[in-house]
Design a protein around this motif. Structure first.
Motif, PDB file in Angstrom:
ATOM      1  N   MET A 267       0.831  -1.187   0.000  1.00 40.86           N
ATOM      2  CA  MET A 267       0.000   0.000   0.000  1.00 40.86           C
ATOM      3  C   MET A 267       0.875   1.250   0.000  1.00 40.86           C
ATOM      4  O   MET A 267       1.881   1.306   0.679  1.00 40.86           O
ATOM      5  CB  MET A 267      -0.875   0.027   1.258  1.00 40.86           C
ATOM      6  CG  MET A 267      -2.237  -0.580   1.019  1.00 40.86           C
ATOM      7  SD  MET A 267      -3.180  -0.757   2.538  1.00 40.86           S
ATOM      8  CE  MET A 267      -3.677   0.897   2.849  1.00 40.86           C
ATOM      9  N   SER A 268       0.416   2.220  -0.775  1.00 42.05           N
ATOM     10  CA  SER A 268       1.179   3.461  -0.809  1.00 42.05           C
ATOM     11  C   SER A 268       0.652   4.426   0.250  1.00 42.05           C
ATOM     12  O   SER A 268      -0.497   4.359   0.662  1.00 42.05           O
ATOM     13  CB  SER A 268       1.100   4.085  -2.186  1.00 42.05           C
ATOM     14  OG  SER A 268      -0.239   4.431  -2.475  1.00 42.05           O
ATOM     15  N   ASN A 269       1.507   5.300   0.645  1.00 42.16           N
ATOM     16  CA  ASN A 269       1.183   6.281   1.666  1.00 42.16           C
ATOM     17  C   ASN A 269       0.421   7.440   1.003  1.00 42.16           C
ATOM     18  O   ASN A 269       0.925   8.064   0.063  1.00 42.16           O
ATOM     19  CB  ASN A 269       2.503   6.760   2.289  1.00 42.16           C
ATOM     20  CG  ASN A 269       2.289   7.758   3.389  1.00 42.16           C
ATOM     21  OD1 ASN A 269       1.259   8.412   3.472  1.00 42.16           O
ATOM     22  ND2 ASN A 269       3.305   7.891   4.217  1.00 42.16           N
ATOM     23  N   PRO A 270      -0.803   7.763   1.467  1.00 40.00           N
ATOM     24  CA  PRO A 270      -1.588   8.850   0.864  1.00 40.00           C
ATOM     25  C   PRO A 270      -0.859  10.196   0.913  1.00 40.00           C
ATOM     26  O   PRO A 270      -0.950  10.989  -0.017  1.00 40.00           O
ATOM     27  CB  PRO A 270      -2.857   8.904   1.700  1.00 40.00           C
ATOM     28  CG  PRO A 270      -2.959   7.573   2.353  1.00 40.00           C
ATOM     29  CD  PRO A 270      -1.557   7.080   2.513  1.00 40.00           C
ATOM     30  N   LEU A 271      -0.095  10.431   1.979  1.00 37.48           N
ATOM     31  CA  LEU A 271       0.652  11.681   2.083  1.00 37.48           C
ATOM     32  C   LEU A 271       1.739  11.747   1.007  1.00 37.48           C
ATOM     33  O   LEU A 271       1.947  12.791   0.391  1.00 37.48           O
ATOM     34  CB  LEU A 271       1.255  11.818   3.478  1.00 37.48           C
ATOM     35  CG  LEU A 271       2.005  13.124   3.747  1.00 37.48           C
ATOM     36  CD1 LEU A 271       1.100  14.325   3.513  1.00 37.48           C
ATOM     37  CD2 LEU A 271       2.546  13.130   5.168  1.00 37.48           C
ATOM     38  N   GLN A 272       2.404  10.635   0.762  1.00 43.99           N
ATOM     39  CA  GLN A 272       3.432  10.605  -0.279  1.00 43.99           C
ATOM     40  C   GLN A 272       2.807  10.818  -1.663  1.00 43.99           C
ATOM     41  O   GLN A 272       3.374  11.514  -2.495  1.00 43.99           O
ATOM     42  CB  GLN A 272       4.193   9.275  -0.245  1.00 43.99           C
ATOM     43  CG  GLN A 272       5.169   9.167   0.902  1.00 43.99           C
ATOM     44  CD  GLN A 272       5.867   7.820   0.931  1.00 43.99           C
ATOM     45  OE1 GLN A 272       5.372   6.838   0.375  1.00 43.99           O
ATOM     46  NE2 GLN A 272       7.016   7.766   1.606  1.00 43.99           N
ATOM     47  N   GLU A 273       1.646  10.212  -1.886  1.00 41.73           N
ATOM     48  CA  GLU A 273       0.956  10.397  -3.168  1.00 41.73           C
ATOM     49  C   GLU A 273       0.567  11.857  -3.367  1.00 41.73           C
ATOM     50  O   GLU A 273       0.746  12.422  -4.453  1.00 41.73           O
ATOM     51  CB  GLU A 273      -0.304   9.523  -3.228  1.00 41.73           C
ATOM     52  CG  GLU A 273      -0.034   8.082  -3.541  1.00 41.73           C
ATOM     53  CD  GLU A 273      -1.328   7.314  -3.728  1.00 41.73           C
ATOM     54  OE1 GLU A 273      -2.274   7.865  -4.336  1.00 41.73           O
ATOM     55  OE2 GLU A 273      -1.379   6.162  -3.278  1.00 41.73           O
ATOM     56  N   LEU A 274       0.044  12.466  -2.323  1.00 42.74           N
ATOM     57  CA  LEU A 274      -0.361  13.866  -2.390  1.00 42.74           C
ATOM     58  C   LEU A 274       0.859  14.759  -2.659  1.00 42.74           C
ATOM     59  O   LEU A 274       0.808  15.661  -3.488  1.00 42.74           O
ATOM     60  CB  LEU A 274      -1.049  14.280  -1.096  1.00 42.74           C
ATOM     61  CG  LEU A 274      -1.534  15.723  -1.021  1.00 42.74           C
ATOM     62  CD1 LEU A 274      -2.544  16.011  -2.136  1.00 42.74           C
ATOM     63  CD2 LEU A 274      -2.160  15.998   0.339  1.00 42.74           C
ATOM     64  N   THR A 275       1.949  14.472  -1.958  1.00 43.55           N
ATOM     65  CA  THR A 275       3.183  15.250  -2.159  1.00 43.55           C
ATOM     66  C   THR A 275       3.674  15.092  -3.592  1.00 43.55           C
ATOM     67  O   THR A 275       4.076  16.068  -4.231  1.00 43.55           O
ATOM     68  CB  THR A 275       4.266  14.797  -1.160  1.00 43.55           C
ATOM     69  OG1 THR A 275       3.772  14.963   0.171  1.00 43.55           O
ATOM     70  CG2 THR A 275       5.542  15.582  -1.342  1.00 43.55           C
ATOM     71  N   ARG A 276       3.632  13.895  -4.114  1.00 44.45           N
ATOM     72  CA  ARG A 276       4.061  13.626  -5.491  1.00 44.45           C
ATOM     73  C   ARG A 276       3.182  14.405  -6.471  1.00 44.45           C
ATOM     74  O   ARG A 276       3.675  15.038  -7.401  1.00 44.45           O
ATOM     75  CB  ARG A 276       3.988  12.122  -5.775  1.00 44.45           C
ATOM     76  CG  ARG A 276       4.690  11.701  -7.030  1.00 44.45           C
ATOM     77  CD  ARG A 276       4.704  10.170  -7.219  1.00 44.45           C
ATOM     78  NE  ARG A 276       5.057   9.459  -6.001  1.00 44.45           N
ATOM     79  CZ  ARG A 276       4.287   8.552  -5.395  1.00 44.45           C
ATOM     80  NH1 ARG A 276       3.122   8.223  -5.894  1.00 44.45           N
ATOM     81  NH2 ARG A 276       4.684   7.952  -4.294  1.00 44.45           N
ATOM     82  N   GLU A 277       1.874  14.401  -6.247  1.00 40.74           N
ATOM     83  CA  GLU A 277       0.957  15.139  -7.118  1.00 40.74           C
ATOM     84  C   GLU A 277       1.201  16.643  -7.031  1.00 40.74           C
ATOM     85  O   GLU A 277       1.182  17.336  -8.051  1.00 40.74           O
ATOM     86  CB  GLU A 277      -0.487  14.811  -6.752  1.00 40.74           C
ATOM     87  CG  GLU A 277      -0.902  13.410  -7.139  1.00 40.74           C
ATOM     88  CD  GLU A 277      -2.310  13.060  -6.669  1.00 40.74           C
ATOM     89  OE1 GLU A 277      -3.039  13.972  -6.248  1.00 40.74           O
ATOM     90  OE2 GLU A 277      -2.656  11.866  -6.716  1.00 40.74           O
TER      91      GLU A 277
END
Length: 62
Positions: free
Chosen positions: A1-11
């Motif tokens: 599972m990916s970290n939602p915070l990391q996904e948001l930061t990447r976006e």
């Protein structure tokens, strides 16, 4: 599972990358628009000084 915070930061980083320089471009466009408006005002002022055409005169060709 990916970290939602990391996904948001990447976006967010991707958005920043895509729109980098947009502010500077908008400033340049606003400056150009302002210069064009000033030029138009100047041309309108010059046109107001020209003698008005009368119905008996042939139109001036440019």
């Amino acid at each position: 599972m990916s970290n939602p915070l990391q996904e948001l930061t990447r976006e967010m980083n991707e958005i920043e990358r895509r729109y980098a320089g947009l502010g500077a471009r908008m400033e340049r466009l606003e400056r150009r628009l302002s210069e064009m408006e000033e030029r138009l005002d100047h041309l309108e002022d010059q046109a107001a000084l020209l003698p008005e055409r009368t119905a008996n005169k042939a139109p001036v060709t440019v």
